[in-house]
Design a protein around this motif. Structure first.
Motif, PDB file in Angstrom:
ATOM      1  N   CYS A 196       0.798  -1.225   0.000  1.00  0.00           N
ATOM      2  CA  CYS A 196       0.000   0.000   0.000  1.00  0.00           C
ATOM      3  C   CYS A 196       0.828   1.272   0.000  1.00  0.00           C
ATOM      4  N   ASP A 197       0.343   2.261  -0.738  1.00  0.00           N
ATOM      5  CA  ASP A 197       0.974   3.577  -0.736  1.00  0.00           C
ATOM      6  C   ASP A 197       0.524   4.357   0.487  1.00  0.00           C
ATOM      7  N   ARG A 198      -0.763   4.276   0.747  1.00  0.00           N
ATOM      8  CA  ARG A 198      -1.319   4.982   1.900  1.00  0.00           C
ATOM      9  C   ARG A 198      -2.244   4.033   2.635  1.00  0.00           C
ATOM     10  N   VAL A 199      -2.458   4.324   3.889  1.00  0.00           N
ATOM     11  CA  VAL A 199      -3.391   3.504   4.650  1.00  0.00           C
ATOM     12  C   VAL A 199      -4.343   4.384   5.466  1.00  0.00           C
ATOM     13  N   GLU A 215       4.561   8.621   6.611  1.00  0.00           N
ATOM     14  CA  GLU A 215       3.950   9.608   7.516  1.00  0.00           C
ATOM     15  C   GLU A 215       3.523   8.945   8.820  1.00  0.00           C
ATOM     16  N   LEU A 216       2.948   7.779   8.699  1.00  0.00           N
ATOM     17  CA  LEU A 216       2.485   7.096   9.910  1.00  0.00           C
ATOM     18  C   LEU A 216       3.666   6.646  10.763  1.00  0.00           C
ATOM     19  N   ARG A 217       4.717   6.190  10.089  1.00  0.00           N
ATOM     20  CA  ARG A 217       5.903   5.765  10.839  1.00  0.00           C
ATOM     21  C   ARG A 217       6.491   6.918  11.623  1.00  0.00           C
ATOM     22  N   LEU A 285       2.658   0.368  15.410  1.00  0.00           N
ATOM     23  CA  LEU A 285       1.778   1.533  15.395  1.00  0.00           C
ATOM     24  C   LEU A 285       0.348   1.140  15.742  1.00  0.00           C
ATOM     25  N   PHE A 286      -0.060   0.075  15.104  1.00  0.00           N
ATOM     26  CA  PHE A 286      -1.407  -0.431  15.257  1.00  0.00           C
ATOM     27  C   PHE A 286      -1.662  -0.796  16.726  1.00  0.00           C
ATOM     28  N   MET A 287      -0.730  -1.539  17.292  1.00  0.00           N
ATOM     29  CA  MET A 287      -0.903  -1.987  18.665  1.00  0.00           C
ATOM     30  C   MET A 287      -0.907  -0.804  19.624  1.00  0.00           C
TER      31      MET A 287
END
Ligand SMILES: Nc1ncnc2c1ncn2[C@@H]1O[C@H](COP(=O)(O)OP(=O)(O)O)[C@@H](O)[C@H]1O
Ligand SMILES: [Mg+2]
Length: 297
Positions: A196-199, A215-217, A285-287
């Protein structure tokens, strides 16, 4: 160019709010990962996009058209794979693939044959006899042999073994390279990271985070393992240092990305013998989101 866009999309089932103001947008040629735990609202969003469910309020547009009103027209240009594929029990896999491809008006026999081989699918069996994984393969072959502009894939790899997961990933990347747009809902984070490019992360009917993987990282932590000549002191006095563990490998800990520079300068004073860093995974990140906000729903 925007291919798919929802604006403040809400969906209620009676008093229960399944979707609470969903805003997502997919641009042409991108693979968008739609991730979240079971029950978060991924499939409901997708059903609204497919015109199967009517939104309670808000808007869902595909190719600039209304997902509910213009469903028939939109469907000529999309391919959809659900997570649990139900097929006509008395047709063979091959017959179902032919039917799907015909319905979409395409006739790409060579592509179809290539995919059947790649997915190692026996198309002569009646669908009744197929395992979940094989039903999944039938739907994937049908989807990827049609000339769609937008692929909507709702947890399409549940039931596939790792080898087939690999084939699936190749198909998605081929579609992307051909300029197609893909909405991939998943709870398999490694799959999303690869493709994925974006999520967008959805939880309890709300998008809680959206952006590119980098960005999310940026919002998250880098894992470090360090060995120094002299013992590191005062590490715990710094902001943004987490989960410090000392073991044979050295001192291992996590650092918030924005504090990384300061921390590296600090540990540099102690004579670095070894420094390993690994980027945060989407899993981390998710966790963290669930830790902060009260556990996985
Ligand atoms: N037809 C329905 N009627 C009532 N509740 C529903 C219906 N469809 C989904 N839900 C509820 O909406 C929430 C979101 O479900 P869903 O979109 O299937 O989640 P996900 O696909 O992310 O696992 C869940 O709590 C589910 O029980
Ligand atoms: Mg679902």
């Amino acid at each position: 160019m925007s291919v798919l866009k929802t604006t403040n999309l809400t969906k209620k089932f009676g008093k229960f709010t399944a979707l609470d103001g969903i805003n997502i947008e997919l641009m042409k040629g991108e693979v968008f990962g739609f991730i979240g735990p079971n029950g978060a609202g991924k499939s409901t969003t997708i059903r609204v996009l497919l015109g199967i469910l009517k939104a309670t309020t808000g808007e869902a547009k595909i190719f600039g058209k209304d997902a509910w009103i213009d469903a028939v027209e939109i469907h000529k240009r999309i391919a959809y794979v659900p997570g649990d594929v139900n097929l006509w029990p008395n047709l063979t896999g091959g017959e179902v693939i032919d039917l799907f491809v015909k319905l979409r008006g395409g006739n790409h026999k060579s592509r179809r044959e290539e995919l059947i081989k790649k997915f190692d699918l026996d198309t002569s069996k009646k669908c009744r006899t197929y395992s979940k994984g094989n039903r999944q393969k039938v739907a994937l072959v049908a989807a990827f042999s049609s000339e769609a502009d937008l692929y909507i894939l709702d947890e399409p790899t549940s039931g596939l073994d790792p080898l087939m997961e690999q084939v699936f990933q190749e198909c998605v990347l081929e579609a992307k390279n051909a300029g197609k747009t893909v909405l991939l809902s998943s709870h398999i984070l490694s799959e999303v990271e690869k493709l994925c490019d974006r999520v967008g992360i959805i939880r309890q009917g709300k998008i809680i985070e959206t952006g590119s993987l980098s960005e999310l990282r940026h919002l998250t932590r880098t894992n470090l393992i360090v060995k120094t000549k002299r013992p590191i002191t005062a590490l715990h006095e710094f902001r943004g240092v987490h989960e410090v563990v000392e073991n044979d490998a050295g001192l291992s800990f996590q650092v918030d990305s924005e504090e990384l520079d300061l921390i590296i300068k600090h540990i540099g004073q102690f004579g670095i013998l070894k420094l390993e860093s690994s980027p945060p995974t989407l899993e981390d990140l998710f966790m963290r989101h669930y830790e902060n906000k009260g556990g996985v729903s």
